[in-house]
Design an enzyme around this catalytic site. Structure first.
Site, PDB file in Angstrom:
ATOM      1  N   GLU A 172       4.254 -25.700 -11.456  1.00 57.96           N
ATOM      2  CA  GLU A 172       3.415 -25.126 -10.405  1.00 57.96           C
ATOM      3  C   GLU A 172       2.948 -26.217  -9.450  1.00 57.96           C
ATOM      4  O   GLU A 172       2.692 -27.355  -9.853  1.00 57.96           O
ATOM      5  CB  GLU A 172       2.223 -24.396 -11.027  1.00 57.96           C
ATOM      6  CG  GLU A 172       2.621 -23.128 -11.754  1.00 57.96           C
ATOM      7  CD  GLU A 172       3.471 -22.213 -10.900  1.00 57.96           C
ATOM      8  OE1 GLU A 172       2.987 -21.746  -9.859  1.00 57.96           O
ATOM      9  OE2 GLU A 172       4.648 -21.978 -11.255  1.00 57.96           O
TER      10      GLU A 172
ATOM     11  N   TYR B 226      -2.815  23.620  27.850  1.00 60.19           N
ATOM     12  CA  TYR B 226      -3.059  23.554  26.413  1.00 60.19           C
ATOM     13  C   TYR B 226      -2.553  24.842  25.788  1.00 60.19           C
ATOM     14  O   TYR B 226      -3.039  25.933  26.118  1.00 60.19           O
ATOM     15  CB  TYR B 226      -4.548  23.371  26.086  1.00 60.19           C
ATOM     16  CG  TYR B 226      -4.770  23.469  24.598  1.00 60.19           C
ATOM     17  CD1 TYR B 226      -4.199  22.523  23.739  1.00 60.19           C
ATOM     18  CD2 TYR B 226      -5.474  24.535  24.031  1.00 60.19           C
ATOM     19  CE1 TYR B 226      -4.344  22.626  22.371  1.00 60.19           C
ATOM     20  CE2 TYR B 226      -5.621  24.643  22.656  1.00 60.19           C
ATOM     21  CZ  TYR B 226      -5.043  23.686  21.834  1.00 60.19           C
ATOM     22  OH  TYR B 226      -5.171  23.795  20.479  1.00 60.19           O
TER      23      TYR B 226
ATOM     24  N   ALA C   3       0.717  25.593  35.809  1.00 63.91           N
ATOM     25  CA  ALA C   3      -0.189  24.456  35.663  1.00 63.91           C
ATOM     26  C   ALA C   3      -1.610  24.940  35.420  1.00 63.91           C
ATOM     27  O   ALA C   3      -2.049  25.931  35.990  1.00 63.91           O
ATOM     28  CB  ALA C   3      -0.149  23.604  36.927  1.00 63.91           C
TER      29      ALA C   3
ATOM     30  N   TYR D 242     -10.059  29.169  20.312  1.00 60.12           N
ATOM     31  CA  TYR D 242     -11.195  28.953  19.415  1.00 60.12           C
ATOM     32  C   TYR D 242     -12.473  29.360  20.125  1.00 60.12           C
ATOM     33  O   TYR D 242     -12.762  28.890  21.231  1.00 60.12           O
ATOM     34  CB  TYR D 242     -11.225  27.460  19.046  1.00 60.12           C
ATOM     35  CG  TYR D 242     -12.227  27.104  17.971  1.00 60.12           C
ATOM     36  CD1 TYR D 242     -12.270  27.808  16.773  1.00 60.12           C
ATOM     37  CD2 TYR D 242     -13.133  26.067  18.161  1.00 60.12           C
ATOM     38  CE1 TYR D 242     -13.181  27.469  15.787  1.00 60.12           C
ATOM     39  CE2 TYR D 242     -14.041  25.723  17.178  1.00 60.12           C
ATOM     40  CZ  TYR D 242     -14.070  26.427  15.996  1.00 60.12           C
ATOM     41  OH  TYR D 242     -14.975  26.094  15.026  1.00 60.12           O
TER      42      TYR D 242
ATOM     43  N   ARG E 168      -5.668 -13.525   0.150  1.00 62.94           N
ATOM     44  CA  ARG E 168      -5.330 -13.999   1.499  1.00 62.94           C
ATOM     45  C   ARG E 168      -5.022 -12.877   2.496  1.00 62.94           C
ATOM     46  O   ARG E 168      -4.915 -13.117   3.691  1.00 62.94           O
ATOM     47  CB  ARG E 168      -4.156 -14.986   1.426  1.00 62.94           C
ATOM     48  CG  ARG E 168      -4.597 -16.372   0.978  1.00 62.94           C
ATOM     49  CD  ARG E 168      -3.416 -17.289   0.835  1.00 62.94           C
ATOM     50  NE  ARG E 168      -2.698 -17.051  -0.406  1.00 62.94           N
ATOM     51  CZ  ARG E 168      -1.445 -17.453  -0.631  1.00 62.94           C
ATOM     52  NH1 ARG E 168      -0.765 -18.074   0.311  1.00 62.94           N
ATOM     53  NH2 ARG E 168      -0.866 -17.214  -1.788  1.00 62.94           N
TER      54      ARG E 168
ATOM     55  N   ASN F 249       1.875 -12.618   1.171  1.00 68.63           N
ATOM     56  CA  ASN F 249       0.597 -13.144   0.711  1.00 68.63           C
ATOM     57  C   ASN F 249      -0.500 -12.952   1.741  1.00 68.63           C
ATOM     58  O   ASN F 249      -1.664 -12.837   1.404  1.00 68.63           O
ATOM     59  CB  ASN F 249       0.730 -14.627   0.370  1.00 68.63           C
ATOM     60  CG  ASN F 249       1.548 -14.817  -0.895  1.00 68.63           C
ATOM     61  OD1 ASN F 249       1.242 -14.232  -1.932  1.00 68.63           O
ATOM     62  ND2 ASN F 249       2.622 -15.572  -0.803  1.00 68.63           N
TER      63      ASN F 249
ATOM     64  N   ARG G  95       1.713  18.682  18.713  1.00 71.37           N
ATOM     65  CA  ARG G  95       0.985  18.514  17.455  1.00 71.37           C
ATOM     66  C   ARG G  95       1.603  19.389  16.365  1.00 71.37           C
ATOM     67  O   ARG G  95       2.476  20.198  16.638  1.00 71.37           O
ATOM     68  CB  ARG G  95      -0.490  18.824  17.694  1.00 71.37           C
ATOM     69  CG  ARG G  95      -1.146  17.731  18.570  1.00 71.37           C
ATOM     70  CD  ARG G  95      -2.530  18.128  19.017  1.00 71.37           C
ATOM     71  NE  ARG G  95      -3.339  18.533  17.879  1.00 71.37           N
ATOM     72  CZ  ARG G  95      -4.395  19.358  17.971  1.00 71.37           C
ATOM     73  NH1 ARG G  95      -4.754  19.850  19.137  1.00 71.37           N
ATOM     74  NH2 ARG G  95      -5.076  19.675  16.884  1.00 71.37           N
TER      75      ARG G  95
ATOM     76  N   THR H 164       0.168 -14.987 -14.486  1.00 72.59           N
ATOM     77  CA  THR H 164       1.368 -14.161 -14.603  1.00 72.59           C
ATOM     78  C   THR H 164       1.821 -13.994 -16.062  1.00 72.59           C
ATOM     79  O   THR H 164       2.402 -12.967 -16.413  1.00 72.59           O
ATOM     80  CB  THR H 164       2.523 -14.762 -13.779  1.00 72.59           C
ATOM     81  OG1 THR H 164       2.633 -16.161 -14.084  1.00 72.59           O
ATOM     82  CG2 THR H 164       2.270 -14.616 -12.290  1.00 72.59           C
TER      83      THR H 164
HETATM   84  C1  UD1 Z   1       3.993 -17.449  -8.989  1.00 78.01           C
HETATM   85  C2  UD1 Z   1       4.753 -18.447  -9.837  1.00 78.01           C
HETATM   86  C3  UD1 Z   1       5.374 -19.511  -8.925  1.00 78.01           C
HETATM   87  C4  UD1 Z   1       6.246 -18.859  -7.869  1.00 78.01           C
HETATM   88  C5  UD1 Z   1       5.458 -17.812  -7.107  1.00 78.01           C
HETATM   89  C6  UD1 Z   1       6.375 -17.028  -6.178  1.00 78.01           C
HETATM   90  C7  UD1 Z   1       3.507 -18.506 -11.927  1.00 78.01           C
HETATM   91  C8  UD1 Z   1       2.582 -19.282 -12.774  1.00 78.01           C
HETATM   92  N1  UD1 Z   1       3.836 -19.064 -10.770  1.00 78.01           N
HETATM   93  O1  UD1 Z   1       2.945 -18.132  -8.339  1.00 78.01           O
HETATM   94  O2  UD1 Z   1       6.155 -20.402  -9.697  1.00 78.01           O
HETATM   95  O3  UD1 Z   1       6.746 -19.844  -6.980  1.00 78.01           O
HETATM   96  O4  UD1 Z   1       4.866 -16.863  -8.028  1.00 78.01           O
HETATM   97  O5  UD1 Z   1       5.599 -16.219  -5.358  1.00 78.01           O
HETATM   98  O6  UD1 Z   1       3.947 -17.440 -12.301  1.00 78.01           O
HETATM   99  N2  UD1 Z   1      -0.239 -11.203 -10.972  1.00 78.01           N
HETATM  100  C9  UD1 Z   1      -0.794 -10.326 -11.850  1.00 78.01           C
HETATM  101  N3  UD1 Z   1      -1.768 -10.753 -12.685  1.00 78.01           N
HETATM  102  C10 UD1 Z   1      -2.188 -12.043 -12.701  1.00 78.01           C
HETATM  103  C11 UD1 Z   1      -1.612 -12.962 -11.795  1.00 78.01           C
HETATM  104  C12 UD1 Z   1      -0.622 -12.514 -10.938  1.00 78.01           C
HETATM  105  O7  UD1 Z   1      -0.433  -9.154 -11.884  1.00 78.01           O
HETATM  106  O8  UD1 Z   1      -3.062 -12.356 -13.513  1.00 78.01           O
HETATM  107  C13 UD1 Z   1       0.826 -10.733 -10.075  1.00 78.01           C
HETATM  108  C14 UD1 Z   1       0.459 -10.779  -8.608  1.00 78.01           C
HETATM  109  O9  UD1 Z   1      -0.135  -9.561  -8.217  1.00 78.01           O
HETATM  110  C15 UD1 Z   1       1.804 -11.008  -7.940  1.00 78.01           C
HETATM  111  C16 UD1 Z   1       2.584 -11.818  -8.990  1.00 78.01           C
HETATM  112  O10 UD1 Z   1       1.925 -11.595 -10.215  1.00 78.01           O
HETATM  113  O11 UD1 Z   1       2.476  -9.776  -7.745  1.00 78.01           O
HETATM  114  C17 UD1 Z   1       2.627 -13.285  -8.649  1.00 78.01           C
HETATM  115  O12 UD1 Z   1       1.307 -13.774  -8.579  1.00 78.01           O
HETATM  116  P1  UD1 Z   1       0.848 -14.842  -7.489  1.00 78.01           P
HETATM  117  O13 UD1 Z   1      -0.567 -15.175  -7.737  1.00 78.01           O
HETATM  118  O14 UD1 Z   1       1.264 -14.374  -6.144  1.00 78.01           O
HETATM  119  O15 UD1 Z   1       1.809 -16.036  -7.838  1.00 78.01           O
HETATM  120  P2  UD1 Z   1       1.458 -17.509  -8.236  1.00 78.01           P
HETATM  121  O16 UD1 Z   1       0.810 -17.545  -9.582  1.00 78.01           O
HETATM  122  O17 UD1 Z   1       0.762 -18.146  -7.110  1.00 78.01           O
END
Ligand code: UD1
Ligand code: CA
Length: 404
Positions: A157, A368, A382, A389, A16, A229, A335, A84
């Site tokens: 979720e 300058y 002035a 250069y 996003r 986001n 600069r 996650t």
């Molecule tokens: C997650 C939570 C949700 C919470 C929200 C808060 C889960 C399933 N859901 O949502 O309950 O309300 O965060 O913002 O955890 N990331 C990885 N690898 C992945 C997926 C995500 O590193 O495979 C990282 C993202 O870069 C980010 C964080 O994990 O820093 C959260 O991921 P994001 O996709 O923003 O969160 P949601 O899954 O939508």
């Protein structure tokens, strides 16, 4: 509490943001988003710290390696972003042999502070898992916190919620403390049996409850856990951070006119009785002394402005040193390597680069001055140009003391 390590999740694409740059490399307060959780983990005393990288992982790693104190950061590459739960499982590979608990932070939540983590730590004593919650104006997209009485049962979720569950206003902030032994054992039980076909870290809350160790959920101020986001979130975070920094400066004795328009980045200093007029921007570790006046629209980057100096409107100052009581502008440009000694004066439409100007010397209009050495009490008229250069080499210009 016993030993504490950290996993910072930063592998997500950040779709996003609509950006070629990985999300966690977007900046607020002059710093990449990823720097905030790393500094917080250090403040909390977490060791080791593992960053889970994926999308744009090499760029993220390079940015982190440039930061001081990052020698101890470990990286774990998540090959595909399967959720996650998978991200934390990946991060665990960097915590072999560790005991105690792990703090899970998100690479895109920059305003979380030590006090809030301390609250979480208190709630976590004796728990398998604890996490932060908040009540956003619009809970769309967040995981809902399901409570029964004072017991936390699960995080559901958004996409998996039934209609009545969608009405829950308290949501998961995505910041956790988890007992490592519980995490290692329960993470293997996660599955993709959900609306997004992902491994949800949040399912561990329900697992803990079923094991007779219900989670602790700590509700906090939504501003502290605001996630970035998209660019609208980024602007919100910017505004909160800017106002926090400005309030702090004002309390320390800096006058700020129209603080909503003034931006002082993290890591900069402004001394007592200095006045910042509307639209001033100060960044890149600049230091502004006491009793200075920085007029409207001045841009100061990576520079030192000593006590009592006056920077007039719309001047641009980068990598320069302005001595005590010196005056610059309006509409002057300093600069890198410009160095004005005490009470020197650079007026309108004067550009100075890699040039030292001695005490009390002046270049009041349209000049300058590049690669020069100007003594004390010199007057540069002035229209003067230092032809430094010739198309092949740079040459130095010297004006000795008292030259007119
Ligand atoms: C997650 C939570 C949700 C919470 C929200 C808060 C889960 C399933 N859901 O949502 O309950 O309300 O965060 O913002 O955890 N990331 C990885 N690898 C992945 C997926 C995500 O590193 O495979 C990282 C993202 O870069 C980010 C964080 O994990 O820093 C959260 O991921 P994001 O996709 O923003 O969160 P949601 O899954 O939508
Ligand atoms: Ca997601």
């Amino acid at each position: 509490m016993q030993s504490l390590s950290a996993i910072v999740l930063a592998a997500g694409q950040g779709t996003r943001m609509k950006s070629a740059l990985p999300k966690v490399l977007h900046r607020t307060g002059g710093r990449a988003l990823i720097r905030f959780p790393l500094e917080l983990a250090a403040q909390v005393g977490c060791s080791p710290v593992v960053v889970v990288i994926g999308h744009g992982g090499e760029l993220v790693r390079q940015e982190i390696e440039r930061l001081s104190g990052s020698e101890s950061v470990r990286f774990a590459a998540q090959a595909r972003q399967l959720g996650t739960g998978d991200a934390v499982r990946t991060g665990l590979a960097g915590l072999e042999g560790e005991e105690g608990s792990v703090l899970i932070l998100s690479g895109d939540v920059p305003l979380l502070d030590l006090g809030t983590v301390e609250e979480l730590k208190k709630a976590h004593v004796g728990k398998a898992i604890s996490f932060l919650t908040f009540r956003p104006d619009d809970p769309t997209g967040y995981g809902r916190v399901v409570r029964r009485g004072d017991r936390v049962e699960a995080i559901l979720e958004h996409k998996d919620c039934k209609e009545d569950e969608l009405r829950i206003e308290e949501v998961n902030a995505g910041i956790y403390l988890i007992d490592l032994a519980f995490l290692r054992q329960s993470i293997t039980t996660l599955d993709t049996d959900n609306a997004q076909g992902e491994l949800y870290l949040t399912d561990l809350v329900e697992r803990a409850g079923r094991a007779g160790r219900p989670a602790a959920a700590v509700e906090v101020d939504p501003q502290r856990v605001l996630g970035v986001n998209d660019r609208v979130d980024l602007a919100r975070v910017d505004a909160i951070l800017r106002s926090t920094i400005n309030l702090e400066l004002m309390r320390q004795g800096v006058t700020i006119r129209q603080p909503g328009t003034v931006e002082v980045e993290l890591g900069c200093e402004v001394g007592q009785d200095t006045e910042l007029h509307p639209g001033v921007r100060i960044g890149n570790e600049s230091r502004v002394g006491r009793g200075c006046v920085i007029e409207t629209g001045a841009l100061i980057q990576g520079s030192v402005i000593e006590d009592g100096a006056v920077i007039r409107a719309y001047s641009v100052i980068e990598g320069a040193h302005v001595g005590p009581g010196a005056e610059v502008g309006p509409m002057a440009r300093l600069r890198p390597g410009a160095r004005l000694l005490e009470k020197a004066k650079v007026g309108n439409f004067v550009e100075v680069k890699n040039t030292r100007m001695g005490r009390g010397s002046k270049a009041n209009h349209l000049a300058y001055l590049g690669d020069g050495e100007i003594g004390e009490g010199v007057n540069v008229g002035a229209g003067t140009i230092f032809c430094n250069y010739d198309g092949f080499a740079k040459h130095k210009t010297v004006l000795e003391d008292g030259v007119f």
